[in-house]
Design an enzyme around this catalytic site. Structure first.
Site, PDB file in Angstrom:
ATOM      1  N   ARG A 157       0.804  -1.224   0.000  1.00 51.43           N
ATOM      2  CA  ARG A 157       0.000   0.000   0.000  1.00 51.43           C
ATOM      3  C   ARG A 157       0.833   1.268   0.000  1.00 51.43           C
ATOM      4  O   ARG A 157       0.348   2.349  -0.294  1.00 51.43           O
ATOM      5  CB  ARG A 157      -0.919   0.022   1.229  1.00 51.43           C
ATOM      6  CG  ARG A 157      -1.886  -1.147   1.298  1.00 51.43           C
ATOM      7  CD  ARG A 157      -2.522  -1.223   2.658  1.00 51.43           C
ATOM      8  NE  ARG A 157      -1.488  -1.566   3.651  1.00 51.43           N
ATOM      9  CZ  ARG A 157      -1.689  -1.631   4.962  1.00 51.43           C
ATOM     10  NH1 ARG A 157      -2.875  -1.372   5.449  1.00 51.43           N
ATOM     11  NH2 ARG A 157      -0.711  -1.957   5.776  1.00 51.43           N
TER      12      ARG A 157
ATOM     13  N   GLN B 169       1.283  24.182  20.021  1.00 54.59           N
ATOM     14  CA  GLN B 169       0.903  24.884  18.798  1.00 54.59           C
ATOM     15  C   GLN B 169       1.462  24.132  17.598  1.00 54.59           C
ATOM     16  O   GLN B 169       2.641  23.781  17.557  1.00 54.59           O
ATOM     17  CB  GLN B 169       1.451  26.311  18.809  1.00 54.59           C
ATOM     18  CG  GLN B 169       1.038  27.110  17.585  1.00 54.59           C
ATOM     19  CD  GLN B 169       1.435  28.568  17.710  1.00 54.59           C
ATOM     20  OE1 GLN B 169       1.045  29.246  18.642  1.00 54.59           O
ATOM     21  NE2 GLN B 169       2.216  29.034  16.771  1.00 54.59           N
TER      22      GLN B 169
ATOM     23  N   ARG C 172      12.017  32.457   3.686  1.00 57.58           N
ATOM     24  CA  ARG C 172      11.320  32.853   4.918  1.00 57.58           C
ATOM     25  C   ARG C 172      12.349  32.792   6.042  1.00 57.58           C
ATOM     26  O   ARG C 172      12.949  31.757   6.281  1.00 57.58           O
ATOM     27  CB  ARG C 172      10.168  31.900   5.231  1.00 57.58           C
ATOM     28  CG  ARG C 172       9.024  31.933   4.225  1.00 57.58           C
ATOM     29  CD  ARG C 172       7.963  30.891   4.619  1.00 57.58           C
ATOM     30  NE  ARG C 172       6.867  30.847   3.689  1.00 57.58           N
ATOM     31  CZ  ARG C 172       5.678  31.412   3.890  1.00 57.58           C
ATOM     32  NH1 ARG C 172       5.446  32.087   5.006  1.00 57.58           N
ATOM     33  NH2 ARG C 172       4.725  31.312   2.991  1.00 57.58           N
TER      34      ARG C 172
ATOM     35  N   HIS D  90      13.858  33.755  11.736  1.00 52.72           N
ATOM     36  CA  HIS D  90      12.923  34.117  12.799  1.00 52.72           C
ATOM     37  C   HIS D  90      13.242  33.425  14.129  1.00 52.72           C
ATOM     38  O   HIS D  90      13.750  32.320  14.151  1.00 52.72           O
ATOM     39  CB  HIS D  90      11.494  33.703  12.409  1.00 52.72           C
ATOM     40  CG  HIS D  90      11.061  34.242  11.089  1.00 52.72           C
ATOM     41  ND1 HIS D  90      10.303  33.509  10.215  1.00 52.72           N
ATOM     42  CD2 HIS D  90      11.272  35.445  10.487  1.00 52.72           C
ATOM     43  CE1 HIS D  90      10.058  34.228   9.134  1.00 52.72           C
ATOM     44  NE2 HIS D  90      10.643  35.401   9.273  1.00 52.72           N
TER      45      HIS D  90
ATOM     46  N   LYS E 282      11.176  24.196  18.018  1.00 55.30           N
ATOM     47  CA  LYS E 282      10.384  23.856  16.834  1.00 55.30           C
ATOM     48  C   LYS E 282      10.816  22.492  16.324  1.00 55.30           C
ATOM     49  O   LYS E 282      12.000  22.156  16.356  1.00 55.30           O
ATOM     50  CB  LYS E 282      10.583  24.879  15.711  1.00 55.30           C
ATOM     51  CG  LYS E 282      10.072  26.254  16.003  1.00 55.30           C
ATOM     52  CD  LYS E 282      10.364  27.193  14.842  1.00 55.30           C
ATOM     53  CE  LYS E 282       9.939  28.611  15.153  1.00 55.30           C
ATOM     54  NZ  LYS E 282      10.369  29.537  14.096  1.00 55.30           N
TER      55      LYS E 282
ATOM     56  N   HIS F 214      15.558  30.579  12.797  1.00 59.26           N
ATOM     57  CA  HIS F 214      15.185  29.564  11.806  1.00 59.26           C
ATOM     58  C   HIS F 214      14.674  30.233  10.547  1.00 59.26           C
ATOM     59  O   HIS F 214      13.966  31.234  10.610  1.00 59.26           O
ATOM     60  CB  HIS F 214      14.093  28.662  12.396  1.00 59.26           C
ATOM     61  CG  HIS F 214      13.498  27.742  11.396  1.00 59.26           C
ATOM     62  ND1 HIS F 214      12.220  27.905  10.896  1.00 59.26           N
ATOM     63  CD2 HIS F 214      14.007  26.645  10.782  1.00 59.26           C
ATOM     64  CE1 HIS F 214      11.967  26.939  10.024  1.00 59.26           C
ATOM     65  NE2 HIS F 214      13.028  26.164   9.934  1.00 59.26           N
TER      66      HIS F 214
ATOM     67  N   TYR G 245       5.039  22.661  11.306  1.00 61.83           N
ATOM     68  CA  TYR G 245       5.787  23.028  12.504  1.00 61.83           C
ATOM     69  C   TYR G 245       5.056  22.532  13.746  1.00 61.83           C
ATOM     70  O   TYR G 245       3.862  22.778  13.895  1.00 61.83           O
ATOM     71  CB  TYR G 245       5.874  24.543  12.675  1.00 61.83           C
ATOM     72  CG  TYR G 245       6.366  25.333  11.501  1.00 61.83           C
ATOM     73  CD1 TYR G 245       7.640  25.878  11.510  1.00 61.83           C
ATOM     74  CD2 TYR G 245       5.547  25.576  10.405  1.00 61.83           C
ATOM     75  CE1 TYR G 245       8.094  26.647  10.439  1.00 61.83           C
ATOM     76  CE2 TYR G 245       5.996  26.338   9.335  1.00 61.83           C
ATOM     77  CZ  TYR G 245       7.267  26.866   9.358  1.00 61.83           C
ATOM     78  OH  TYR G 245       7.710  27.621   8.307  1.00 61.83           O
TER      79      TYR G 245
ATOM     80  N   LYS H 290       9.265  42.481   5.714  1.00 59.25           N
ATOM     81  CA  LYS H 290       9.665  42.329   7.115  1.00 59.25           C
ATOM     82  C   LYS H 290      10.992  41.567   7.218  1.00 59.25           C
ATOM     83  O   LYS H 290      11.882  41.960   7.970  1.00 59.25           O
ATOM     84  CB  LYS H 290       8.566  41.596   7.896  1.00 59.25           C
ATOM     85  CG  LYS H 290       8.842  41.441   9.365  1.00 59.25           C
ATOM     86  CD  LYS H 290       7.668  40.789  10.070  1.00 59.25           C
ATOM     87  CE  LYS H 290       7.908  40.660  11.548  1.00 59.25           C
ATOM     88  NZ  LYS H 290       6.782  40.040  12.248  1.00 59.25           N
ATOM     89  N   ASP H 291      11.122  40.470   6.446  1.00 56.77           N
ATOM     90  CA  ASP H 291      12.363  39.688   6.503  1.00 56.77           C
ATOM     91  C   ASP H 291      13.543  40.445   5.903  1.00 56.77           C
ATOM     92  O   ASP H 291      14.681  40.260   6.334  1.00 56.77           O
ATOM     93  CB  ASP H 291      12.181  38.341   5.814  1.00 56.77           C
ATOM     94  CG  ASP H 291      11.337  37.374   6.652  1.00 56.77           C
ATOM     95  OD1 ASP H 291      11.089  37.654   7.838  1.00 56.77           O
ATOM     96  OD2 ASP H 291      10.934  36.337   6.106  1.00 56.77           O
TER      97      ASP H 291
END
Length: 181
Positions: A23, A46, A59, A62, A72, A119, A132, A167-168
């Protein structure tokens, strides 16, 4: 699951061990007992997902400042990413060092990122989704970052940046961000 230490203090590459049959396969991606046995965070209240449509998108980098810093566990669900972590813990033996890992839907690898790390990632294909597990709730007032191309770190990204948020782009140089922990 196999837990492989990395060259960065406290960061781990977590490999799935698929059981194959006609499978397809089945594999565990998380087990409280195994994370606990390795002395790792095992409570992740979260869970988040990001979706990125364009190859070369960046990205990061952060992190959340204390007292809201977070662990994380990152996994690529579709496509592939160059996932980068950067140790920003002043008392760490790997302070200011970075490492990159290819995470993909095919290899199933996960990256365990300790508190005190920045990260970020760059998509290696179009249509990427990243999952995450996060040990703390998002606190907008604690959100911070350092610029992806800060010369203090010399992070080598595999592709030209096709898309990045304003922002980044505007995160400060490390020299002005130092002392945030």
């Amino acid at each position: 699951m196999r837990f492989e230490s990395t060259t960065l203090d406290g960061a781990w590459l977590v490999q799935i061990e698929p059981m194959h049959d006609s499978r397809g396969f089945f594999a565990r991606t998380f087990c409280i007992n195994e994370f606990q046995a390795h002395g790792l965070e095992y409570q992740f209240p979260q869970h988040s997902v990001s979706s990125t449509s364009r190859k070369g998108t960046l990205r990061g980098m952060h992190f959340q400042r204390e007292p809201n810093s977070e662990v994380k566990l990152v996994r690529c669900l579709s496509g592939a990413i160059w996932d980068v972590i950067l140790d920003l813990r002043p008392k760490s033996p790997t302070f200011r060092q970075w490492r990159g890992f290819e995470l993909s839907a095919e290899n199933g690898s996960q990256l365990y990122i300790p508190k005190g790390f920045a990260h970020g990632f760059q998509t290696l294909r179009d249509d990427v989704q990243v999952n995450y597990l996060i040990s703390e709730f998002h606190e907008p007032a604690a959100a911070s970052g350092v610029r992806y191309n800060d010369p203090a770190f010399g992070i080598a990204w595999p592709l030209p940046v096709s898309t990045i948020s304003e922002k980044d782009l505007l995160w400060p140089d490390f020299s002005s961000a130092y002392g945030v922990f």
